[in-house]
Design an enzyme around this catalytic site. Structure first.
Site, PDB file in Angstrom:
ATOM      1  N   HIS A  98       0.845  -1.204   0.000  1.00  0.00           N
ATOM      2  CA  HIS A  98       0.000   0.000   0.000  1.00  0.00           C
ATOM      3  C   HIS A  98       0.877   1.249   0.000  1.00  0.00           C
ATOM      4  O   HIS A  98       0.608   2.224  -0.713  1.00  0.00           O
ATOM      5  CB  HIS A  98      -0.908   0.031   1.234  1.00  0.00           C
ATOM      6  CG  HIS A  98      -1.780  -1.175   1.380  1.00  0.00           C
ATOM      7  ND1 HIS A  98      -1.688  -2.026   2.445  1.00  0.00           N
ATOM      8  CD2 HIS A  98      -2.747  -1.671   0.574  1.00  0.00           C
ATOM      9  CE1 HIS A  98      -2.575  -3.004   2.299  1.00  0.00           C
ATOM     10  NE2 HIS A  98      -3.230  -2.805   1.166  1.00  0.00           N
ATOM     11  N   LYS A 127       2.623 -12.258  -4.961  1.00  0.00           N
ATOM     12  CA  LYS A 127       2.291 -10.877  -4.606  1.00  0.00           C
ATOM     13  C   LYS A 127       2.301 -10.743  -3.086  1.00  0.00           C
ATOM     14  O   LYS A 127       1.718 -11.564  -2.384  1.00  0.00           O
ATOM     15  CB  LYS A 127       0.907 -10.542  -5.142  1.00  0.00           C
ATOM     16  CG  LYS A 127       0.379  -9.220  -4.652  1.00  0.00           C
ATOM     17  CD  LYS A 127      -0.997  -8.943  -5.219  1.00  0.00           C
ATOM     18  CE  LYS A 127      -1.583  -7.687  -4.614  1.00  0.00           C
ATOM     19  NZ  LYS A 127      -2.691  -7.922  -3.695  1.00  0.00           N
ATOM     20  N   LYS A 178      -1.516  -9.424   2.781  1.00  0.00           N
ATOM     21  CA  LYS A 178      -1.645  -9.558   4.222  1.00  0.00           C
ATOM     22  C   LYS A 178      -1.204 -10.948   4.691  1.00  0.00           C
ATOM     23  O   LYS A 178      -0.584 -11.105   5.724  1.00  0.00           O
ATOM     24  CB  LYS A 178      -3.112  -9.329   4.575  1.00  0.00           C
ATOM     25  CG  LYS A 178      -3.336  -9.141   6.029  1.00  0.00           C
ATOM     26  CD  LYS A 178      -4.825  -9.151   6.309  1.00  0.00           C
ATOM     27  CE  LYS A 178      -5.048  -9.728   7.666  1.00  0.00           C
ATOM     28  NZ  LYS A 178      -6.221 -10.534   7.781  1.00  0.00           N
ATOM     29  N   HIS A 208      -5.799 -14.748  -4.764  1.00  0.00           N
ATOM     30  CA  HIS A 208      -5.633 -15.011  -3.324  1.00  0.00           C
ATOM     31  C   HIS A 208      -5.342 -16.460  -2.985  1.00  0.00           C
ATOM     32  O   HIS A 208      -5.000 -16.767  -1.848  1.00  0.00           O
ATOM     33  CB  HIS A 208      -6.874 -14.513  -2.568  1.00  0.00           C
ATOM     34  CG  HIS A 208      -6.996 -13.028  -2.571  1.00  0.00           C
ATOM     35  ND1 HIS A 208      -7.699 -12.337  -3.527  1.00  0.00           N
ATOM     36  CD2 HIS A 208      -6.454 -12.087  -1.757  1.00  0.00           C
ATOM     37  CE1 HIS A 208      -7.606 -11.040  -3.297  1.00  0.00           C
ATOM     38  NE2 HIS A 208      -6.850 -10.857  -2.241  1.00  0.00           N
TER      39      HIS A 208
HETATM   40  O1  ME8 Z   1      -8.101  -3.234  -3.812  1.00  0.00           O
HETATM   41  N1  ME8 Z   1       2.562  -4.599  -4.511  1.00  0.00           N
HETATM   42  O2  ME8 Z   1      -7.816  -2.223  -1.772  1.00  0.00           O
HETATM   43  P1  ME8 Z   1      -6.527  -2.972  -1.204  1.00  0.00           P
HETATM   44  C1  ME8 Z   1       2.224  -3.399  -5.001  1.00  0.00           C
HETATM   45  N2  ME8 Z   1     -10.212  -1.243  -1.864  1.00  0.00           N
HETATM   46  N3  ME8 Z   1       1.123  -2.731  -4.646  1.00  0.00           N
HETATM   47  C2  ME8 Z   1       0.328  -3.320  -3.727  1.00  0.00           C
HETATM   48  C3  ME8 Z   1       0.623  -4.571  -3.165  1.00  0.00           C
HETATM   49  C4  ME8 Z   1       1.801  -5.220  -3.598  1.00  0.00           C
HETATM   50  N4  ME8 Z   1       2.182  -6.387  -3.121  1.00  0.00           N
HETATM   51  N5  ME8 Z   1      -0.345  -4.872  -2.279  1.00  0.00           N
HETATM   52  C5  ME8 Z   1      -1.217  -3.834  -2.287  1.00  0.00           C
HETATM   53  C6  ME8 Z   1      -8.467  -2.498  -2.928  1.00  0.00           C
HETATM   54  N6  ME8 Z   1      -0.824  -2.900  -3.160  1.00  0.00           N
HETATM   55  C7  ME8 Z   1      -9.724  -1.667  -3.107  1.00  0.00           C
HETATM   56  C8  ME8 Z   1      -9.410  -0.496  -4.012  1.00  0.00           C
HETATM   57  S1  ME8 Z   1     -10.106   1.700  -5.382  1.00  0.00           S
HETATM   58  C9  ME8 Z   1     -11.510   2.403  -5.899  1.00  0.00           C
HETATM   59  C10 ME8 Z   1     -10.581   0.377  -4.355  1.00  0.00           C
HETATM   60  C11 ME8 Z   1      -1.497  -1.618  -3.453  1.00  0.00           C
HETATM   61  O3  ME8 Z   1      -6.433  -2.566   0.223  1.00  0.00           O
HETATM   62  C12 ME8 Z   1      -1.856  -1.532  -4.931  1.00  0.00           C
HETATM   63  O4  ME8 Z   1      -2.045  -0.193  -5.277  1.00  0.00           O
HETATM   64  O5  ME8 Z   1      -6.569  -4.404  -1.525  1.00  0.00           O
HETATM   65  C13 ME8 Z   1      -3.180  -2.287  -4.946  1.00  0.00           C
HETATM   66  O6  ME8 Z   1      -3.960  -2.037  -6.079  1.00  0.00           O
HETATM   67  C14 ME8 Z   1      -3.824  -1.737  -3.694  1.00  0.00           C
HETATM   68  O7  ME8 Z   1      -2.724  -1.615  -2.757  1.00  0.00           O
HETATM   69  C15 ME8 Z   1      -4.910  -2.669  -3.194  1.00  0.00           C
HETATM   70  O8  ME8 Z   1      -5.340  -2.257  -1.937  1.00  0.00           O
END
Ligand code: ME8
Length: 535
Positions: A31, A313, A316, A165
């Site tokens: 994030h 990837k 969490k 996932h």
């Molecule tokens: O998808 N590498 O939220 P999310 C790079 N709520 N970027 C990463 C990453 C990784 N391993 N893990 C997370 C959602 N990200 C929705 C979005 S928008 C209208 C709604 C970053 O909490 C990356 O930008 O799962 C990814 O798209 C986002 O966190 C996903 O966050």
């Protein structure tokens, strides 16, 4: 679009967004990666003299959040409030993220407008009622197609898994409302064709085009088996699908339905930064929703690659066990901001390693950049009592530095400001730092200083002025990436009294040679990148 200062109608702010993140847990490195990239882009454009609007926020509805809250024995709202205040906002502050707004999808300014938007689509005949049955992935909050599912093994033997996932999907059967997404395939393809930069990088664009060419299905936009969401205005037994709710944040946060002037000045976004996991939502569903509502489309959807752990990837469930705070505690906030953008080509996947971070910190930040700054400040103090001397006439060596700087500014501005190639832009600036180091080694001012003749002293002054003026430009160019360190350097060069605040320095003027006036008070200042503690 850049601010023009003209009276023309249309957006004047350069509008950048991050995804709004799910608050089922605290933020992790992934994030922070997207949010720092957005911040660097924002600060870069601000230093181009543009008016910028940088938006981030949190996605708080849906089954995923509801289940997490239940598992923790609190209401979803309590859960979200706690995580936002105790984890998300503090991390962005810690990382020096200069966002202009933070939208939460549980705020009335959002929920009311979401209802209006969906009602409007309904009134236009874009929504109909129907039934749906299919495999749903709660972590993705998305129906999957059968073709993309994986066969489970081991504990998941006999079950079908989400390809992202690697967890079993759930079979859902519901009476829902549908958005006529299928009707927008041809228009979307036309748009991709006419706007080759709409989706970035190229690989992401190709994937989306191929996906849309296969034909789109209508999209279920409501859920009726739980109630943690925004109610469908004409049927309150349903809540609006969390992705429709979430995507609308980009409009509601900038005044959709509430502040016409601000909306017109800001919307649509110049860049929606997203991870490639959520590319289709942004490059297919979001533009189709806007088309259906007669609103303009964003200029660009830029997908970053994934930070990987053990070939997967980072998420969490498979975190490195390293939090952003742990890395900033060791390397400092600025080095953290710099490292991920420097080490990984934006748009591609990349692995993080503690060893690589340490090696780059030591060689590029501490040795190349930090040492240059401290050596120059020390010599101006030793030989000129801390007053920056005036430069005598340039020789060939100085001209090469001046030209090197002009090239670096052009390259960095194109790569960072236009192409979102952060690694390439930062590399251009660090190549220039290397060049200045090479210049000093060749000119050896410490040797020249031993000769007290007026010619040698003039030469010494020229060399040190050249190096200090180069550092002035580095502070300006690296300010978007490393604001704290740049401020220290700005201070040590004594630049503020004559040139003003660092954040007001323009990228376009960074290569104007001779901006730092002779006579500026150069102090030794704090070490920019201290030696790393043993880990
Ligand atoms: O998808 N590498 O939220 P999310 C790079 N709520 N970027 C990463 C990453 C990784 N391993 N893990 C997370 C959602 N990200 C929705 C979005 S928008 C209208 C709604 C970053 O909490 C990356 O930008 O799962 C990814 O798209 C986002 O966190 C996903 O966050």
């Amino acid at each position: 679009m850049a601010a023009t200062g003209s009276e023309q109608a249309g957006p004047t702010a350069y509008y950048v967004s991050t995804p709004i993140y799910y608050v089922n847990d605290a933020p992790h490195l992934g994030h922070a990666y997207t949010t720092v990239a957005g911040d660097v882009l924002t600060r870069w454009h601000r230093q181009r003299g543009e008016k910028v609007w940088y938006l981030t926020g949190t996605d708080e509805h849906g089954q995923k959040i509801m289940r997490t809250a239940e598992a923790n024995g609190v209401s979803p709202q309590e859960w979200c409030d706690k995580l936002v205040e105790e984890a998300w906002k503090p991390l962005w502050e810690h990382l020096n993220i200069a966002n202009d707004d933070f939208i939460r999808t549980t705020e009335r300014r959002h929920t009311d407008r979401v209802q209006e938007f969906v009602q409007d689509l309904y009134d236009r005949g874009e929504i109909y009622q129907g039934g749906y049955e299919g495999p749903y992935c709660v972590p993705c909050e998305e129906y999957k197609t059968y073709g993309e599912l994986l066969d489970g093994e081991g504990e998941f033997e006999g079950q079908k898994l989400c390809p992202i996932h690697k967890k079993p999907v759930e079979m859902l059967q519901e009476e829902n409302y549908f958005f006529k997404l299928s009707a927008y395939g041809p228009k979307l393809l036309e748009h991709y064709e006419a706007n080759p930069d709409f989706i970035q990088p190229e690989s992401a664009r190709n994937e989306v085009v191929q996906f849309v060419r296969q034909g789109l299905e209508d999209l279920s936009i409501s859920r009726s088996t739980f109630d943690w969401g925004v109610k469908i205005p004409w049927d309150d037994k349903h809540v609006i699908y969390v992705w429709i709710d979430a995507l609308l944040n980009y409009a509601t946060a900038v005044g959709y339905g509430s502040d016409r002037r601000r909306f017109d000045e800001t919307f649509p976004a110049d860049v929606h930064l997203v991870g490639k996991d959520i590319l289709r939502f942004h490059a297919v569903i979001w533009p189709a929703m806007l088309m259906a509502n007669g609103l303009p489309l964003p200029r660009r959807i830029a997908a970053n690659g994934w930070l990987m752990v053990g070939g997967e990837k980072m998420s969490k469930s498979n975190l490195t066990g390293i939090s952003p705070q742990e890395l900033t505690g060791h390397f400092g906030v600025d080095a953290y901001r710099w490292y991920f953008l420097r080490a990984i080509a934006f748009g591609q996947d990349g692995s993080f390693s503690w060893e690589d971070f340490s090696a780059r910190y030591t060689s590029e930040l501490a040795n190349d950049y930090g040492n240059l700054a401290s050596r120059v400040a020390a010599m101006v103090n030793k030989y000129f009592d801390g007053k920056l001397p005036a430069s005598a006439a340039h020789g060939e060596a100085e001209q090469a530095v001046v030209d090197g700087l002009a090239g670096a500014v052009r390259e960095a501005d194109r790569r960072i400001g236009e192409e979102l190639d952060f690694a390439g832009g930062i590399a251009a600036i660090f190549d220039f730092i290397k060049q200045v180091n090479g210049y000093l080694t060749e000119q050896a001012p410490w040797k020249v200083a031993k000769d007290t003749s007026p010619e040698a002293q003039a030469r010494l002054a020229t060399i040190l002025y050249t190096a200090a003026e180069s550092l002035r430009a580095c502070a300006v160019l690296l300010n978007p990436v490393m604001p704290e360190t740049s401020a220290k350097l700005w201070d040590s060069l004594g630049a503020e009294p004559s040139l003003g605040a660092l954040a007001d320095q323009r990228i376009s003027e960074a290569a104007d040679w001779g901006r730092l006036p002779a006579g500026s008070t150069v102090t030794k200042g704090a070490v920019l990148f201290p030696r790393l503690e043993e880990k």
